[in-house]
Motif scaffolding. Structure first.
Motif, short mmCIF file in Angstrom:
data_model
loop_
_atom_site.label_atom_id
_atom_site.label_comp_id
_atom_site.label_asym_id
_atom_site.label_seq_id
_atom_site.Cartn_x
_atom_site.Cartn_y
_atom_site.Cartn_z
N UNK A 47 1.09 -0.90 -0.03
CA UNK A 47 -0.12 -0.09 0.01
C UNK A 47 0.47 1.20 0.30
N UNK A 48 1.53 1.44 -0.56
CA UNK A 48 2.71 2.15 -0.67
C UNK A 48 4.03 2.58 0.01
N UNK A 49 3.73 1.81 0.88
CA UNK A 49 5.14 1.79 1.48
C UNK A 49 6.14 0.73 1.61
N UNK A 50 7.17 0.78 2.25
CA UNK A 50 8.14 0.20 1.86
C UNK A 50 8.24 -0.72 3.13
N UNK A 51 8.47 -1.94 2.77
CA UNK A 51 8.65 -3.20 4.16
C UNK A 51 9.62 -4.01 4.01
N UNK A 52 10.79 -4.35 5.08
CA UNK A 52 11.52 -5.14 5.12
C UNK A 52 11.42 -5.69 5.62
N UNK A 53 10.49 -6.67 6.60
CA UNK A 53 10.37 -7.72 6.96
C UNK A 53 8.87 -8.72 7.47
N UNK A 54 8.22 -9.47 7.72
CA UNK A 54 7.29 -9.77 8.14
C UNK A 54 7.33 -10.81 8.85
N UNK A 55 7.00 -10.64 9.77
CA UNK A 55 6.26 -11.37 10.82
C UNK A 55 5.20 -12.71 11.22
N UNK A 56 5.37 -13.45 11.32
CA UNK A 56 4.36 -14.18 10.93
C UNK A 56 3.78 -15.07 12.34
N UNK A 57 2.52 -15.34 12.92
CA UNK A 57 2.20 -16.09 14.38
C UNK A 57 1.35 -16.51 13.49
N UNK A 58 0.91 -17.15 14.60
CA UNK A 58 -0.03 -18.03 13.83
C UNK A 58 -0.45 -19.10 15.92
N UNK A 59 -1.97 -19.19 15.49
CA UNK A 59 -2.34 -20.19 16.98
C UNK A 59 -2.25 -21.98 15.64
N UNK A 60 -0.84 -22.40 16.52
CA UNK A 60 -1.04 -23.65 15.29
C UNK A 60 -1.92 -24.33 15.75
N UNK A 61 -2.81 -25.23 16.85
CA UNK A 61 -3.34 -26.48 16.52
C UNK A 61 -4.38 -26.07 15.23
N UNK A 62 -5.18 -24.81 15.74
CA UNK A 62 -5.74 -24.17 14.80
C UNK A 62 -5.87 -24.22 13.50
N UNK A 63 -4.96 -23.46 12.91
CA UNK A 63 -4.00 -24.09 11.71
C UNK A 63 -3.81 -24.82 10.99
N UNK A 64 -3.35 -26.02 11.69
CA UNK A 64 -2.75 -27.30 10.92
C UNK A 64 -4.38 -28.01 11.36
N UNK A 65 -5.28 -27.71 11.93
CA UNK A 65 -6.47 -28.06 11.73
C UNK A 65 -7.31 -27.84 10.55
N UNK A 66 -6.95 -25.86 10.31
CA UNK A 66 -7.12 -25.53 8.68
C UNK A 66 -7.00 -26.11 8.00
N UNK A 67 -5.90 -25.70 7.89
CA UNK A 67 -4.64 -26.82 6.84
C UNK A 67 -5.56 -28.39 6.11
N UNK A 68 -5.79 -28.37 7.66
CA UNK A 68 -6.65 -30.11 7.24
C UNK A 68 -8.24 -29.77 6.18
N UNK A 69 -8.64 -29.21 7.17
CA UNK A 69 -9.88 -28.66 6.40
C UNK A 69 -10.22 -28.36 4.74
N UNK A 70 -8.88 -27.70 5.00
CA UNK A 70 -8.62 -27.27 2.89
C UNK A 70 -7.96 -28.83 2.23
N UNK A 71 -7.19 -28.93 2.59
CA UNK A 71 -6.61 -30.48 2.06
C UNK A 71 -7.97 -31.86 1.42
N UNK A 72 -8.82 -31.52 2.82
CA UNK A 72 -9.46 -32.59 2.51
C UNK A 72 -10.38 -32.04 1.55
#
Length: 148
Positions: A47-72
């Motif tokens: 959005x017009x701003x310079x980015x030098x890095x990203x930090x990702x965080x997650x709720x691992x158990x919920x994220x992997x469960x969602x990954x499983x639903x997507x794969x299914x």
């Protein structure tokens, strides 16, 4: 690092760099005539701003469960051989791969459609948050519709 590795789906969420060679090896299948791998990387602007890095965080158990639903859902909708959904966590600099969605299928159209569906749904529904490190400040961003 939480990992679910079966013959058809390999789901991963962790701090390690994404191994594209291992991903391609997992997707290989003699019944597959098409393999599509989408790799998302940290870009240097938003959005017009310079980015030098990203930090990702997650709720691992919920994220992997969602990954499983997507794969299914992918396997139920398209005739696919293999599916890969991987996402990195932690601090990533410009150019680093942060997400990979891969699909192998008998035909290219199914592989393309399934991979597009996979990345769109992952970005929309997985409980993963990113902090954008801009020149002059930071901001948290999420596309997850169920995370607000």
């Amino acid at each position: 690092m939480p990992v679910c590795d079966t013959q058809r789906a390999w789901l991963q969420l962790g701090h390690e760099p994404l191994d594209l060679n291992a991903i391609h090896a997992h997707l290989a299948d003699p019944a597959a005539g098409g393999e599509v791998v989408f790799t998302g990387s940290v870009r240097n602007h938003h959005e017009g701003r310079r980015v030098h890095a990203l930090t990702y965080e997650a709720y691992p158990e919920m994220a992997l469960a969602e990954f499983g639903r997507i794969a299914e859902a992918i396997a139920a909708r398209w005739e696919v051989q293999r599916v890969v959904l991987h996402h990195r966590l932690g601090y990533l600099t410009v150019g680093e791969a942060c997400v990979v969605v891969g699909v192998s299928a008998a035909h290219r159209q199914e592989a393309f459609e399934a991979a597009r569906y996979g990345i769109d749904r992952l970005k929309r529904e997985a409980p993963i948050w990113k902090r954008e490190h801009f020149e002059g400040g930071e901001a948290w961003v999420t596309n997850c519709s169920g995370c607000h």
